[in-house]
Design an enzyme around this catalytic site. Structure first.
Site, short mmCIF file in Angstrom:
data_model
loop_
_atom_site.label_atom_id
_atom_site.label_comp_id
_atom_site.label_asym_id
_atom_site.label_seq_id
_atom_site.Cartn_x
_atom_site.Cartn_y
_atom_site.Cartn_z
CB SER A 201 -0.56 0.22 1.12
OG SER A 201 -1.43 1.36 1.23
CB CYS A 328 -10.32 -0.21 9.68
SG CYS A 328 -8.40 -1.14 9.24
C1 LIG Z 1 -3.98 -0.63 5.62
C2 LIG Z 1 -3.72 -2.22 5.75
C3 LIG Z 1 -4.33 -2.49 4.94
C4 LIG Z 1 -5.18 -1.99 3.47
O1 LIG Z 1 -4.35 -1.07 2.70
P1 LIG Z 1 -4.80 0.14 2.21
O2 LIG Z 1 -3.59 0.65 1.23
O3 LIG Z 1 -5.84 1.43 3.08
O4 LIG Z 1 -6.41 -0.92 1.51
C5 LIG Z 1 -4.35 -4.10 4.26
N1 LIG Z 1 -3.76 -4.41 5.52
C6 LIG Z 1 -2.79 -4.33 6.57
C7 LIG Z 1 -1.61 -4.84 6.93
C8 LIG Z 1 -2.48 -2.90 6.36
O5 LIG Z 1 -2.21 -2.16 7.43
#
Ligand SMILES: *Cc1c(COP(=O)(O)O)cnc(C)c1O
Length: 389
Positions: A201, A328
């Site tokens: 991400s 989240c």
């Molecule tokens: C932030 C995160 C996600 C989601 O990523 P986004 O780019 O915000 O959709 C998934 N897995 C983990 C471990 C994260 O920290």
């Protein structure tokens, strides 16, 4: 010092100015569509995307044609899990994940289970670790995919990816790794670690929100992913839609910077985290670290304060931007599913605060946070004990 002090880098990070400078031209004069091959504007956009694709691939030991750009790790995870399971639909219908995964994995897996796939959710121990023997016995001839996170976003516990990759490879099972918290922080080589798919991400590593990538291996097994978003042949027909060129350029720059600075940055963050935990433990009673004390992310500290409600503590700390769990689900006010999966008692779960230190965190920020925390915890404990007597 700018207030509030930002200590929530596991939720998101600011865009590094070196990243935004790299992005800016692609928001103005270099506005081409990377799929428009017929003119200079399109070709220049495509060149920039190709460069970023190489930067992302290079940082994890992959090849450029193994990288699919997405809108973030949530989309990458959805594409990896759903894309693989749909492809194996006829033969293998079993998926394995763990109880401390990010909601993107948990909910995608549960949606697949609802649609008729078989799902195993492995437990984690009190440090947030999965049991490799339990994983070994969960895998059967029916298993298509194992999906586990590299490091946990709430408690920072690091999973032994190489060992799990080898186990999956030996059993002929595909392995997806959610590396949203670790790309640019821990060394990753998808080849030596036997990872078949990996999600990352942008906004967790100082690039913009709304951009991410999915690595999917091209050699070992022919891996076709059923696209979630259809309507064009962009991204090797695995993800339709016009690419976010500026976002992608920023992601490329961000992984390159993080890789280059990793060797000095990670020890610096470990020191800062130790300074924060050390000072709190010394000045307050009832301070407990959650997660694995040894195999953990350098900038993450999840700490429970005995006899304090995390929500009340956050209200008492307007100058410190930290959180009581993952971003989240924080608005639901539910107890953390990660701390619950670890089997911690209710008091410890309700007293847990997550601190995420990052590239722009300085010693002065940590020391200021310690002062405010000691004040707030002490005063909250006084008022609850006064209310009790
Ligand atoms: C932030 C995160 C996600 C989601 O990523 P986004 O780019 O915000 O959709 C998934 N897995 C983990 C471990 C994260 O920290």
């Amino acid at each position: 010092m700018k207030l509030p002090i930002y200590l929530d880098c596991n939720a998101t990070t600011p865009v590094d100015v070196r990243v935004s400078s790299a992005m800016l031209p692609y928001l103005s004069e270099e506005f081409g569509n990377a799929s428009s091959a017929s003119h200079e504007y399109g070709r220049r956009a495509k060149e920039a995307v190709d460069r970023a694709r190489f930067q992302v691939a290079d940082s994890i030991g992959a090849k450029s044609n193994e990288i699919i750009f997405t809108s973030g790790a949530t989309e990458s995870i959805n594409l990896a899990l759903t894309g693989v399971m749909e492809h194996h639909r006829q033969k293998r219908k079993h998926l394995v994940i763990a109880g401390a995964e990010h909601a993107a994995t948990l909910e995608t897996a549960q949606a697949l289970e609802y649609r008729g796939y078989r799902l195993t959710i492995l437990g984690v121990d009190d440090l947030g670790r999965i049991d490799i023997d339990a994983l070994r016995s969960a895998i059967s001839d029916e298993t298509a995919l194992v999906s586990l996170m590299h490091a946990n976003n709430e408690v920072g516990t690091v999973t032994p990816i190489s060992e799990i990759g080898k186990l999956c490879r030996d059993r002929g099972v595909l392995f997806h790794c959610d590396a949203a918290q670790t790309v640019g922080k821990l060394p990753i080589d998808v080849r030596t670690m036997n990872v078949d798919l990996l999600s990352l991400s942008g906004h967790k590593l100082y690039a913009a929100k709304g951009v991410g990538a999915l690595y999917r291996r091209q050699t070992a097994m022919p891996m076709r992913l059923r696209s979630l978003i259809v309507g064009g042949d962009q991204e090797f027909s695995s993800r339709a839609g016009t690419l976010n060129v500026a976002g992608v350029v920023g992601l490329g720059k961000a992984v390159e910077l993080a890789e280059r600075e990793r060797a000095t940055e990670q020890p610096r963050l470990t020191k800062l985290s130790e300074r924060l935990l050390g000072a709190l433990s010394q000045r307050l009673d009832g301070v407990e670290l959650n997660g694995d004390p040894k195999r953990r992310l350098a900038g993450n500290l999840n700490i429970s304060f005995a006899n304090v409600e995390a929500e009340a503590l956050l209200v008492a700390l307007p100058d410190i931007a930290c959180s009581s769990g993952s971003a989240c689900h924080s608005r639901l006010g539910e107890p953390s599913h990660v701390l619950s999966a670890m089997g911690l008692d209710q008091a410890r779960i309700h007293g847990a605060i997550r601190f995420g230190l990052g590239r722009f965190t300085q010693t002065g920020h940590v020391d200021y946070a310690v002062e405010r925390l000691v004040e707030a915890v002490t005063s909250l404990r006084k008022s609850t004990s006064a209310a009790r007597s």
